[in-house]
Design an enzyme around this catalytic site. Structure first.
Site, PDB file in Angstrom:
ATOM      1  N   ASP A  53       0.832  -1.206   0.000  1.00 59.32           N
ATOM      2  CA  ASP A  53       0.000   0.000   0.000  1.00 59.32           C
ATOM      3  C   ASP A  53       0.868   1.258   0.000  1.00 59.32           C
ATOM      4  O   ASP A  53       0.545   2.253  -0.651  1.00 59.32           O
ATOM      5  CB  ASP A  53      -0.939   0.009   1.221  1.00 59.32           C
ATOM      6  CG  ASP A  53      -2.064  -1.014   1.059  1.00 59.32           C
ATOM      7  OD1 ASP A  53      -2.370  -1.369  -0.089  1.00 59.32           O
ATOM      8  OD2 ASP A  53      -2.615  -1.457   2.080  1.00 59.32           O
ATOM      9  N   SER A  98     -11.499  -1.849  -7.208  1.00 60.72           N
ATOM     10  CA  SER A  98     -10.843  -2.008  -5.928  1.00 60.72           C
ATOM     11  C   SER A  98     -11.304  -0.891  -5.004  1.00 60.72           C
ATOM     12  O   SER A  98     -12.190  -0.116  -5.358  1.00 60.72           O
ATOM     13  CB  SER A  98      -9.347  -1.949  -6.181  1.00 60.72           C
ATOM     14  OG  SER A  98      -8.682  -2.226  -4.997  1.00 60.72           O
ATOM     15  N   GLU A 132     -18.762  -2.619   7.274  1.00 66.25           N
ATOM     16  CA  GLU A 132     -18.676  -4.083   7.367  1.00 66.25           C
ATOM     17  C   GLU A 132     -17.231  -4.528   7.401  1.00 66.25           C
ATOM     18  O   GLU A 132     -16.337  -3.778   6.993  1.00 66.25           O
ATOM     19  CB  GLU A 132     -19.439  -4.766   6.221  1.00 66.25           C
ATOM     20  CG  GLU A 132     -19.413  -4.025   4.902  1.00 66.25           C
ATOM     21  CD  GLU A 132     -20.167  -4.718   3.776  1.00 66.25           C
ATOM     22  OE1 GLU A 132     -21.387  -4.908   3.914  1.00 66.25           O
ATOM     23  OE2 GLU A 132     -19.531  -5.040   2.761  1.00 66.25           O
ATOM     24  N   LYS A 134     -13.739  -6.086   6.396  1.00 62.58           N
ATOM     25  CA  LYS A 134     -13.069  -6.304   5.112  1.00 62.58           C
ATOM     26  C   LYS A 134     -12.375  -7.650   5.195  1.00 62.58           C
ATOM     27  O   LYS A 134     -11.381  -7.827   5.898  1.00 62.58           O
ATOM     28  CB  LYS A 134     -12.050  -5.196   4.850  1.00 62.58           C
ATOM     29  CG  LYS A 134     -11.396  -5.331   3.481  1.00 62.58           C
ATOM     30  CD  LYS A 134     -10.574  -4.107   3.147  1.00 62.58           C
ATOM     31  CE  LYS A 134     -10.073  -4.130   1.718  1.00 62.58           C
ATOM     32  NZ  LYS A 134      -9.262  -5.308   1.404  1.00 62.58           N
ATOM     33  N   ARG A 155     -11.481 -11.867  -9.996  1.00 63.47           N
ATOM     34  CA  ARG A 155     -11.377 -10.475 -10.407  1.00 63.47           C
ATOM     35  C   ARG A 155     -10.352 -10.275 -11.525  1.00 63.47           C
ATOM     36  O   ARG A 155     -10.564  -9.478 -12.432  1.00 63.47           O
ATOM     37  CB  ARG A 155     -11.008  -9.604  -9.212  1.00 63.47           C
ATOM     38  CG  ARG A 155     -10.917  -8.140  -9.625  1.00 63.47           C
ATOM     39  CD  ARG A 155     -10.779  -7.237  -8.449  1.00 63.47           C
ATOM     40  NE  ARG A 155      -9.515  -7.452  -7.751  1.00 63.47           N
ATOM     41  CZ  ARG A 155      -9.083  -6.683  -6.767  1.00 63.47           C
ATOM     42  NH1 ARG A 155      -9.824  -5.686  -6.352  1.00 63.47           N
ATOM     43  NH2 ARG A 155      -7.938  -6.913  -6.193  1.00 63.47           N
ATOM     44  N   LYS A 330      -8.060   0.411   6.827  1.00 58.20           N
ATOM     45  CA  LYS A 330      -7.212  -0.746   7.101  1.00 58.20           C
ATOM     46  C   LYS A 330      -6.690  -0.751   8.532  1.00 58.20           C
ATOM     47  O   LYS A 330      -6.448   0.298   9.125  1.00 58.20           O
ATOM     48  CB  LYS A 330      -5.993  -0.736   6.149  1.00 58.20           C
ATOM     49  CG  LYS A 330      -6.345  -0.761   4.667  1.00 58.20           C
ATOM     50  CD  LYS A 330      -6.865  -2.095   4.209  1.00 58.20           C
ATOM     51  CE  LYS A 330      -5.789  -3.040   3.744  1.00 58.20           C
ATOM     52  NZ  LYS A 330      -5.134  -2.735   2.506  1.00 58.20           N
ATOM     53  N   CYS A 424      20.718 -33.857   9.534  1.00 53.88           N
ATOM     54  CA  CYS A 424      19.534 -33.701  10.368  1.00 53.88           C
ATOM     55  C   CYS A 424      19.961 -33.465  11.816  1.00 53.88           C
ATOM     56  O   CYS A 424      20.734 -34.255  12.360  1.00 53.88           O
ATOM     57  CB  CYS A 424      18.670 -34.957  10.271  1.00 53.88           C
ATOM     58  SG  CYS A 424      17.323 -34.974  11.458  1.00 53.88           S
ATOM     59  N   CYS A 427      19.015 -36.657  14.083  1.00 46.39           N
ATOM     60  CA  CYS A 427      19.590 -38.002  13.987  1.00 46.39           C
ATOM     61  C   CYS A 427      20.896 -38.018  13.204  1.00 46.39           C
ATOM     62  O   CYS A 427      21.483 -39.075  13.020  1.00 46.39           O
ATOM     63  CB  CYS A 427      18.596 -38.952  13.330  1.00 46.39           C
ATOM     64  SG  CYS A 427      18.319 -38.600  11.586  1.00 46.39           S
ATOM     65  N   CYS A 448      15.140 -41.634  12.603  1.00 47.60           N
ATOM     66  CA  CYS A 448      15.085 -40.244  13.049  1.00 47.60           C
ATOM     67  C   CYS A 448      13.942 -40.102  14.056  1.00 47.60           C
ATOM     68  O   CYS A 448      12.794 -40.366  13.718  1.00 47.60           O
ATOM     69  CB  CYS A 448      14.857 -39.323  11.852  1.00 47.60           C
ATOM     70  SG  CYS A 448      14.707 -37.598  12.336  1.00 47.60           S
TER      71      CYS A 448
HETATM   72  S1  IVH Z   1     -16.779  -3.807  -1.713  1.00 48.67           S
HETATM   73  C1  IVH Z   1     -16.383  -1.515  -5.878  1.00 48.67           C
HETATM   74  N1  IVH Z   1     -16.786  -4.964   0.616  1.00 48.67           N
HETATM   75  O1  IVH Z   1     -11.405  -5.726  -0.801  1.00 48.67           O
HETATM   76  C2  IVH Z   1     -15.739  -2.115  -4.685  1.00 48.67           C
HETATM   77  N2  IVH Z   1     -14.910  -5.321  -0.784  1.00 48.67           N
HETATM   78  O2  IVH Z   1      -9.454  -3.740  -1.489  1.00 48.67           O
HETATM   79  C3  IVH Z   1     -16.410  -3.351  -4.250  1.00 48.67           C
HETATM   80  N3  IVH Z   1     -13.249  -6.843   0.157  1.00 48.67           N
HETATM   81  O3  IVH Z   1     -11.747  -6.104  -4.252  1.00 48.67           O
HETATM   82  C4  IVH Z   1     -15.736  -3.966  -3.096  1.00 48.67           C
HETATM   83  N4  IVH Z   1     -14.309  -7.237   2.037  1.00 48.67           N
HETATM   84  O4  IVH Z   1     -11.884  -8.199  -2.720  1.00 48.67           O
HETATM   85  C5  IVH Z   1     -16.097  -4.771  -0.521  1.00 48.67           C
HETATM   86  N5  IVH Z   1     -16.970  -5.948   2.708  1.00 48.67           N
HETATM   87  C6  IVH Z   1     -16.292  -5.769   1.566  1.00 48.67           C
HETATM   88  C7  IVH Z   1     -15.061  -6.380   1.333  1.00 48.67           C
HETATM   89  C8  IVH Z   1     -14.397  -6.115   0.138  1.00 48.67           C
HETATM   90  C9  IVH Z   1     -13.232  -7.497   1.317  1.00 48.67           C
HETATM   91  C10 IVH Z   1     -12.170  -6.899  -0.830  1.00 48.67           C
HETATM   92  C11 IVH Z   1     -12.592  -7.078  -2.247  1.00 48.67           C
HETATM   93  C12 IVH Z   1     -12.106  -5.843  -2.943  1.00 48.67           C
HETATM   94  C13 IVH Z   1     -10.944  -5.462  -2.088  1.00 48.67           C
HETATM   95  C14 IVH Z   1     -10.578  -4.022  -2.230  1.00 48.67           C
END
Ligand code: IVH
Length: 700
Positions: A53, A98, A132, A134, A155, A330, A424, A427, A448
């Site tokens: 990142d 993404s 939610e 990730k 993807r 993150k 090893c 042994c 061994c």
């Molecule tokens: S929404 C248009 N929701 O994170 C974007 N992605 O870093 C739609 N991911 O490609 C993605 N949990 O593989 C979304 N609750 C969540 C997620 C989530 C994991 C992943 C997903 C995405 C990546 C982006």
């Protein structure tokens, strides 16, 4: 990284000259592309998410300052790498994008402010956001047409992914049909593996001597991208639905409503999720999830915030690779620095030598870490890890702590390169590393101690010596108290223990009766067929089928042993003869000769030969039956017996059972719902039989 890019890397984006910026963008493009390949195509990331990142952010920051320098191959134009080969490519009807990243609270506040500005919201307007977890897995798009799952794709680079339909069909979490779905429905979400399942999978792999997955994400990716769906089916994969692609009609008017719609169709959702009314609630959610992280059954690397109203999502739209209406917040990578005190070698049950770092204890993300895996010798060399070094330790996805890198400027004077042992440590047998393999293995086999218990268990198992009453627990106990160290000891146990029977009987779980039963079952196995004997030795790659091939070819133990010893010299006839056996290749031959090259193994074998009688292999007498010598193919569902049973029956009558129809096939037995094989048989003019006709023919 070259010395030049390293020094450029230290200059802040705002201080770079235009020329330096151009050079740095080129270096970043190449580096990020290499990491993408490792991550997407090889499922073997080379850097931590945080490092990755950071590279991307640096790239973006430089581009923001010098927009004219943005390259055609800039990482900001792409989401990931192009698909790996082996799967059909699928073009996504709607690109799979993404998410932008937030790290600090201010980034989240900035996100909210940006959304408000973009939509020209007034201060009093409510902006609801769904938060939610990730999930750290890999995203997948499921396409339903007329309510039936017709395609599943990874993807890939966001525009084009891989067709993994057959594999996704094996996932219990994925509904195959949806009663009230729109005509076209693409559900997107994450394929992942629970942490507990990941640990179990790796344990099984370790037992089989297969390379381990570094974390649940890799395990999920590796399992989904299997060319054989049967392999995927055996892997414990789950799927969370959280998004959508092409739709013939909308799924609702809010993100929250869509979640409920997905749930009603049987999809599992990322939980716990929350509908937040303001930034404070979003940040509270982030903190709470951070605290629950270790208890969640799956790995998460942050949370995702999504604007709840879908009409607002539409208006917000996308910038380059990410939506404006969502952002990932993150978790900081759990890393710490400490001193590497020592490197010790652990010998696994299959003889694999694994280097383990002994660390000055350090707290990483709330857990004290004093050991970390170094994976294998290449890894030590690649990272140039030396005893005394200050190292960066990371708990990847809360699993096995890893050494990420060395801090070179803190290397003590005189620190020398680590030399991986070629013996090893348990042994002292040779530890060898076959060409092209990452793992070095102890050849000590039966002597061994690290491998002995596992080998002994194999030795007495059902398909080997089949000694009843000697289960895993007994073997472990006998090994630990020194009663059984190698196979021959099993057969001298009674003679040695007779007088001390009382002691044995007094052990928990042992009565007089069970001891006597044990003596009886050991006695019953003093004579054994050669193929079982070979299999029982537990030589790498020598399963039942190969053991049988060897027994059939060499007939007697003496002949086989002599040949294996001679075959160690690859210029001998013995070697040529061995590798000429159908289905025995160079790699199997090497494992065989390596076993016999080890003096300890010969001793174990000699002692064992004093105790047991190995019968020469006798080929089963050809059976006289109406189908002996005939080649039979079974297809479709049989009514009166399972396929394996039908196969066994046919073989016992001297028939050969084949998997596919050719002109050499004599009979095709056609069960219910038979497909192409039945058609092919008719085309080739091969006799087809119903199940009843087959039974009549074999008289059963
Ligand atoms: S929404 C248009 N929701 O994170 C974007 N992605 O870093 C739609 N991911 O490609 C993605 N949990 O593989 C979304 N609750 C969540 C997620 C989530 C994991 C992943 C997903 C995405 C990546 C982006």
């Amino acid at each position: 990284m070259t010395a030049e890019t390293r020094s450029l890397r230290e200059i802040a984006p705002e201080k770079l000259t235009q020329e330096e910026a151009a050079a740095e963008l080129a270096a970043l493009a190449a580096e990020i592309a290499a990491h993408d390949r490792a991550y997407y195509q090889e499922d073997a990331p080379t850097v931590s998410d945080a490092e990755y990142d950071a590279l991307r952010r640096r790239n973006e920051a430089i581009e923001a300052r010098f927009p004219e320098l943005r390259r055609d191959d800039s990482p900001s134009r792409r989401v990931g790498a192009a698909p790996a080969t082996g799967f059909r490519k699928v073009r996504h009807a709607v690109p799979m994008l993404s998410l932008g990243n937030a790290f600090a609270d201010e980034d989240v506040q900035e996100f909210e402010a940006r959304v408000r500005r973009f939509l020209s919201l007034k201060d009093e307007d409510r902006l609801e956001v769904v938060a939610e977890p990730k999930i750290d897995g890999l995203s997948c798009s499921l396409r339903y047409e007329g309510g039936r799952l017709v395609q599943a794709a990874t993807r890939g680079d966001g525009t084009e992914g891989e067709d993994v339909t057959a594999n996704v069909m094996t996932l219990a979490d994925v509904p195959k049909t949806i009663a009230d779905a729109p005509e076209v429905l693409e559900v997107r979400g994450e394929v992942y593996m629970d942490r507990a399942e990941f640990v179990k999978l790796n344990e099984r792999r370790a037992e089989r001597g297969e390379p381990l997955f570094a974390n649940p994400r890799n395990a999920a990716a590796g399992s989904l991208r299997q060319l054989d769906p049967k392999v995927t089916a055996r892997r414990p994969l789950g799927f969370f639905g959280y998004s959508w692609g092409e739709l013939s009609s909308p799924l609702g008017d809010s993100q929250w409503a869509v979640r409920e719609r997905l749930r009603s169709w049987g999809f599992r959702l990322n939980e716990p999720a929350r509908l937040c009314a303001d930034v404070q609630e979003m940040l509270d959610y982030y903190r709470e999830i951070g605290l629950q992280r270790a208890e969640l059954p799956f790995d998460i690397d942050g949370v995702v915030y999504k604007v709840n109203r879908l009409d607002w999502q539409d208006r917000l739209g996308f910038v380059s690779r990410a939506p404006r209406w969502a952002i990932a917040h993150k978790f900081p990578a759990e890393q710490a620095q400490t001193i590497l005190r020592d490197i010790v070698i652990q010998v696994g049950r299959t003889g694999a030598l694994t280097p383990v770092a002994i660390l000055e204890p350090v707290t990483v993300g709330g857990v004290v870490v004093s050991r970390a895996t170094l994976h294998n010798e290449d890894e030590i060399r690649r990272k140039d890890v030396r005893i005394g070094d200050t190292v960066v330790v990371q708990r990847a996805g809360d699993v096995i702590p890893q050494i990420v890198a060395v801090v070179p400027e803190r290397r003590p004077e005189g620190a020398t390169e680590y030399v991986f042992p070629e013996k090893c440590p348990e042994c002292d047998s040779d530890a060898v590393r076959p060409e092209g393999e990452a793992v070095r293995r102890c050849t000590g086999g039966l002597i061994c101690p690290a491998q002995a218990v596992e080998r002994l268990r194999h030795f007495v198992s059902r398909d080997a010596f089949d000694i009843e009453g000697l289960g895993d627990k007994q073997i472990q106990a006998f090994f630990e108290d020194g009663r059984v160290r190698q196979p021959a000891d099993i057969f001298t146990l009674e003679a040695r223990e007779r007088e001390r029977l009382d002691k044995l009987v007094n052990k928990p779980g042992w009565g007089k009766k069970s001891v006597e039963n044990l003596w009886r079952s050991i006695e019953a196995r003093r004579t054994i067929a050669l193929d079982r004997f070979i299999y029982a030795l537990g030589i790498r790659q020598i399963g039942q089928a190969t053991a049988r091939l060897l027994a059939r070819h060499y007939h007697t133990l003496e002949a086989w042993q002599k040949a294996m010893i001679e075959a160690a010299d690859e210029s001998t006839d013995a070697y040529a003869e061995l590798t000429a056996i159908d289905q025995i290749g160079v790699s199997v031959a090497r494992d065989l000769t390596a076993f016999f090259a080890e003096e300890h193994n010969l001793q174990v074998l000699e002692r064992l030969k004093e105790q047991v009688t190995v019968e020469p292999f006798t080929a089963p007498r050809p059976v006289e039956s109406p189908v002996s010598g005939k080649t039979v193919v079974f297809t479709g569902t049989l009514e009166t017996m399972s396929r394996p049973e039908a196969k066994a029956k046919a073989e016992s009558l001297g028939a050969k059972v084949a998997g596919s129809v050719s002109s050499k096939t004599d009979y095709v037995v056609v069960g219910a719902d038979a497909g192409s094989k039945a058609t092919k048989a008719r085309e080739l003019g091969v006799t087809t039989l119903t199940e009843q006709e087959w039974l009549a023919l074999i008289g059963g």
